[in-house]
Design an enzyme around this catalytic site. Structure first.
Site, PDB file in Angstrom:
ATOM      1  N   GLU B  64     -42.380 -10.526   7.634  1.00  9.92           N
ATOM      2  CA  GLU B  64     -43.584 -10.281   6.855  1.00  9.92           C
ATOM      3  C   GLU B  64     -44.840 -10.924   7.429  1.00  9.92           C
ATOM      4  O   GLU B  64     -45.939 -10.363   7.279  1.00  9.92           O
ATOM      5  CB  GLU B  64     -43.380 -10.741   5.409  1.00  9.92           C
ATOM      6  CG  GLU B  64     -42.436  -9.858   4.591  1.00  9.92           C
ATOM      7  CD  GLU B  64     -40.960 -10.077   4.891  1.00  9.92           C
ATOM      8  OE1 GLU B  64     -40.634 -11.059   5.592  1.00  9.92           O
ATOM      9  OE2 GLU B  64     -40.127  -9.266   4.439  1.00  9.92           O
ATOM     10  N   PHE B  89     -41.844 -11.294  -1.061  1.00 11.99           N
ATOM     11  CA  PHE B  89     -41.679 -11.514   0.380  1.00 11.99           C
ATOM     12  C   PHE B  89     -43.031 -11.651   1.067  1.00 11.99           C
ATOM     13  O   PHE B  89     -43.207 -12.479   1.970  1.00 11.99           O
ATOM     14  CB  PHE B  89     -40.881 -10.376   1.015  1.00 11.99           C
ATOM     15  CG  PHE B  89     -39.516 -10.195   0.398  1.00 11.99           C
ATOM     16  CD1 PHE B  89     -38.778 -11.296  -0.004  1.00 11.99           C
ATOM     17  CD2 PHE B  89     -38.991  -8.940   0.202  1.00 11.99           C
ATOM     18  CE1 PHE B  89     -37.530 -11.144  -0.591  1.00 11.99           C
ATOM     19  CE2 PHE B  89     -37.738  -8.775  -0.386  1.00 11.99           C
ATOM     20  CZ  PHE B  89     -37.008  -9.874  -0.781  1.00 11.99           C
ATOM     21  N   HIS B 115     -42.499  -4.531  -6.937  1.00 13.01           N
ATOM     22  CA  HIS B 115     -41.458  -5.279  -7.652  1.00 13.01           C
ATOM     23  C   HIS B 115     -41.998  -6.570  -8.264  1.00 13.01           C
ATOM     24  O   HIS B 115     -41.350  -7.612  -8.256  1.00 13.01           O
ATOM     25  CB  HIS B 115     -40.262  -5.559  -6.736  1.00 13.01           C
ATOM     26  CG  HIS B 115     -39.519  -4.307  -6.346  1.00 13.01           C
ATOM     27  ND1 HIS B 115     -40.101  -3.285  -5.627  1.00 13.01           N
ATOM     28  CD2 HIS B 115     -38.251  -3.899  -6.595  1.00 13.01           C
ATOM     29  CE1 HIS B 115     -39.223  -2.314  -5.448  1.00 13.01           C
ATOM     30  NE2 HIS B 115     -38.104  -2.645  -6.020  1.00 13.01           N
ATOM     31  N   ASP B 123     -31.371  -7.519  -9.290  1.00 12.69           N
ATOM     32  CA  ASP B 123     -31.430  -8.231  -8.009  1.00 12.69           C
ATOM     33  C   ASP B 123     -31.709  -9.717  -8.209  1.00 12.69           C
ATOM     34  O   ASP B 123     -31.412 -10.531  -7.344  1.00 12.69           O
ATOM     35  CB  ASP B 123     -32.503  -7.623  -7.097  1.00 12.69           C
ATOM     36  CG  ASP B 123     -31.934  -6.509  -6.223  1.00 12.69           C
ATOM     37  OD1 ASP B 123     -30.711  -6.480  -6.018  1.00 12.69           O
ATOM     38  OD2 ASP B 123     -32.720  -5.675  -5.752  1.00 12.69           O
ATOM     39  N   GLN B 127     -35.756 -12.146  -5.723  1.00 15.50           N
ATOM     40  CA  GLN B 127     -36.565 -10.986  -5.335  1.00 15.50           C
ATOM     41  C   GLN B 127     -37.758 -10.752  -6.273  1.00 15.50           C
ATOM     42  O   GLN B 127     -38.602  -9.917  -5.994  1.00 15.50           O
ATOM     43  CB  GLN B 127     -35.729  -9.694  -5.295  1.00 15.50           C
ATOM     44  CG  GLN B 127     -34.296  -9.818  -4.815  1.00 15.50           C
ATOM     45  CD  GLN B 127     -34.144 -10.345  -3.409  1.00 15.50           C
ATOM     46  OE1 GLN B 127     -33.947 -11.536  -3.214  1.00 15.50           O
ATOM     47  NE2 GLN B 127     -34.244  -9.493  -2.425  1.00 15.50           N
ATOM     48  N   ARG B 173     -41.023  -1.789 -10.301  1.00 17.21           N
ATOM     49  CA  ARG B 173     -40.003  -0.815  -9.963  1.00 17.21           C
ATOM     50  C   ARG B 173     -39.825   0.194 -11.090  1.00 17.21           C
ATOM     51  O   ARG B 173     -39.530   1.353 -10.854  1.00 17.21           O
ATOM     52  CB  ARG B 173     -38.700  -1.572  -9.742  1.00 17.21           C
ATOM     53  CG  ARG B 173     -37.532  -0.767  -9.263  1.00 17.21           C
ATOM     54  CD  ARG B 173     -36.308  -1.685  -9.180  1.00 17.21           C
ATOM     55  NE  ARG B 173     -35.227  -1.114  -8.417  1.00 17.21           N
ATOM     56  CZ  ARG B 173     -34.331  -0.278  -8.913  1.00 17.21           C
ATOM     57  NH1 ARG B 173     -34.412   0.100 -10.155  1.00 17.21           N
ATOM     58  NH2 ARG B 173     -33.356   0.193  -8.147  1.00 17.21           N
TER      59      ARG B 173
END
Ligand code: TPP
Ligand code: MG
Lengths: 278, 322
Positions: B64, B89, B115, B123, B127, B173
């Site tokens: 990233e 991320f 997300h 998850d 995350q 999401r």
């Protein structure tokens, strides 16, 4: 239970691998989410480590200071980790069926402190090798002679931090640090060679000062042999490049990389079970 | 009960699918837009552009910090990069890169932080982006957009590209029901939308919490409390006027966000209210804790993000007026 390096029965270990694959199938199908293909890819690696006389651990004394460390850096393969830990006796297999449910310690990605045997919180890729090096340096200061094993994804090796850790581990001559790359040639969105090529991969590790072994990552005997071989290396860290198949064991998952991060439908799961029992 | 059901909102497809369509649309309209992916195009749905305009799509892999700086370089060449990945991320792996290469350089780059919040569900916390708004808040030149339904997602993506300068787009999401007619969603950066009139209390929401606030308003109306609902689709610059008017005209404010209370939308709104027209306030959001894996609905209930929680907060705020 303490596993020693006595002779191991490969036939028994193959059965263990099969039963872990079935556990992974059942966990992720029940959760209707998760990463079965990434988990199946590394089953033999985990079996070799936990049941092939490689890792020294005590399931009934999980934080025994002298234990060898295993860090699942590709944290999305958590179902494989949970399944092998349960099989090794760290916790009840019943817990496996609570994967990804609210109030369960069996989280979608491993969280340190929630389950015995889970050494690190992972799920943001790229961090495990650095954590492993920290355990190596801490072991030196504590005068403990354990080894540290870190399982990396191949896509994960695109992360810069992996190479920062690689450089540092060689610098510190961390010869008790052993990386294993689950080299299944696929990442989330496609083949590694198409998305972000790693080759020449072995040369990269060598260039960073690492000893490299290459092995068929589904051949348990070969894995055990390689894991024993790297224990003999002095003065430099070592990596085992394990050639694997993503989704190993279930033909239609092996053939379709878009299964990444997807559970099987109940119908697909029934077919997968048939194949795994064959 | 389905999100938005009480309020009579029609269900819609997942927001990530809407983002994929909206991104493709702006790429069709503007040939300078290029898309950068961190090996998550199938999850963020940035892959729509990969299929339609392969030469304008770059997958930088699982890396990233590299991703962000490559995007900044493309922007310096006159392209409009849409840098896409999970918010966690990007912000947690590439904060320094976002800070220097984009925010401090005032680069014309757009970032999709997908997300966001806890509704990615199973998850789990590694995350989730429960602190993304706080972190982008620390990058002061970024405009921050949080669409609340399909129509506003389309408008937000277009507005992000039209705006000159760094823009952060927070997405989720899950599906968010239709709040606006698909062909008629007012969307001006920095201008909040009042989506329900009311005079007893104001509920300010963003993202998924707008539909939830509308559900809460129905519960409150049954008790005779008329709640105004504001869709705060822009978190920076915040629409002070609309907030101050709400404080003056309704005398109580509740904020609702799928984010940590610390450093979130509510605290920024409270600063405006406290320094202009102080009224009782209550805050719905995540306490100082990580959440866990689970069904989105289970998590929303367990961690206090439901229409009932908003209604309770509104009753308290109204009671505190006297
Ligand atoms: C820092 C970071 N970026 C992106 C992701 C999203 N992600 C999860 S798994 C995955 C692909 C991993 O591929 P690989 O390492 O090859 O593992 P495999 O599943 O093939 O075993 C990606 C991109 C992540 N978890 N962490
Ligand atoms: Mg892989």
């Amino acid at each position: 239970m303490m596993v020693t390096t006595q002779s191991v029965n490969i036939q028994v270990l193959k059965e263990t691998a099969r039963s872990l694959r079935l556990d992974i199938l059942d966990m992720t199908t029940k959760a209707a989410s998760g990463h079965p293909s990434s988990s199946w890819s590394c089953v033999e690696i985990l079996v070799a480590l936990y049941f092939g006389g490689i890792l020294r651990y005590r399931a009934d004394d999980p934080w025994w200071p002298e234990r060898d460390r295993f860090i699942m850096s590709k944290g999305h393969a958590a179902p494989a980790l949970y399944a092998v830990l349960a099989a090794a006796g760290y916790f009840s297999r019943d817990l496996l069926w609570t994967l990804r449910q609210v109030d369960s310690p069996v989280q979608g990605h491993p969280i340190q402190g929630l389950l015995p045997g889970v050494e690190a919180t992972t799920g943001s890729l790229g961090q495990g090798l650095s954590l492993g090096l920290g355990h190596v340096l801490g072991g030196r200061l504590n005068r403990l002679n354990y080894r540290v094993y870190v399982l990396l994804g191949d896509g994960e090796c695109q992360a810069g931090q992996v190479w920062e850790a690689a450089m540092a581990a060689a610098h510190f001559k961390a010869d008790n640090l052993h990386a294993i790359v689950d080299y299944n040639k696929y990442q989330e969105t496609g083949p590694i060679s198409r998305e972000m090529a790693l080759e020449p991969f072995i040369e990269k590790w060598q260039g960073f000062g690492w000893h490299v072994e290459e092995v068929d990552g589904h051949d348990i005997a070969a894995l055990i042999q390689a894991l024993r071989a790297v224990q003999q290396v002095r003065g430099q860290p070592s990596v085992i490049i394990a050639h694997t198949v993503k989704g190993k064991g279930v033909s239609f998952v092996e053939a379709d990389y878009t299964f990444h991060g997807r559970a099987l439908t109940p119908e697909q799961a029934a077919r997968a079970r048939e194949e795994l029992l064959r | 009960m389905r999100l938005g059901e009480r309020a009579g909102l029609k269900p819609a497809k997942p927001m990530r699918d809407v983002f994929g369509e909206a991104l493709l649309e702006v790429c069709r309209r503007n040939p300078r837009v290029v898309v950068l992916d961190g090996d998550l195009g199938n999850s963020t749905k940035a892959e729509t552009v990969r299929h339609a305009f392969p030469e304008r799509f770059f997958n930088l892999g699982i890396a990233e910090s590299n991703l962000v700086c490559v995007g900044a370089g493309l922007a310096a060449c006159g392209f409009i990069p849409f840098i896409t990945s999970f918010s966690s991320f990007l912000l947690c792996n590439a904060y320094d890169q976002l800070r220097l290469a984009i925010a401090l350089s005032n680069i014309n780059a757009k970032v999709l932080g997908s997300h966001g919040g806890i509704t990615l569900g199973k998850d789990g916390p590694t995350q989730m982006g429960i602190e993304d708004i706080a972190l982008v808040g620390g990058l002061p030149t970024f405009v921050i957009l949080v669409p609340s339904d399909p129509a506003s997602m389309h408008k937000a993506v277009q507005a992000a590209v039209d705006h000159v300068g760094p823009v952060w787009l927070r997405s989720s999401r899950v599906a968010m029901p239709h709040i606006y007619p698909e062909d008629n969603c007012p969307f001006t950066i920095g201008k909040a939308n009042v989506v329900r009139q009311g005079s007893d209390v104001t509920i300010v929401g963003c993202g998924i919490m707008v539909a939830m606030a509308l559900d809460a308003a129905v519960i409150l109306a049954e008790e005779g409390i008329q709640a105004r609902v504001i869709d705060m689709h822009t978190l920076r610059p915040l629409d002070k006027e609309t907030i101050i008017a709400a404080a003056r005209e309704t005398g109580a404010i509740v904020t609702a966000e799928e984010h940590l209370l610390t450093g979130g939308m509510g605290s920024n709104i409270a600063r405006i209210v406290a320094s202009t027209h102080p009224v009782p306030m209550r805050f719905v959001g995540l306490a100082d804790t990580y959440t866990e894996s689970g069904d989105p609905e289970d998590l929303l209930r367990k961690y206090g993000l439901t229409a009932e929680h908003i209604a309770t907060a509104a009753r308290e705020a109204v009671a505190a007026k006297r």
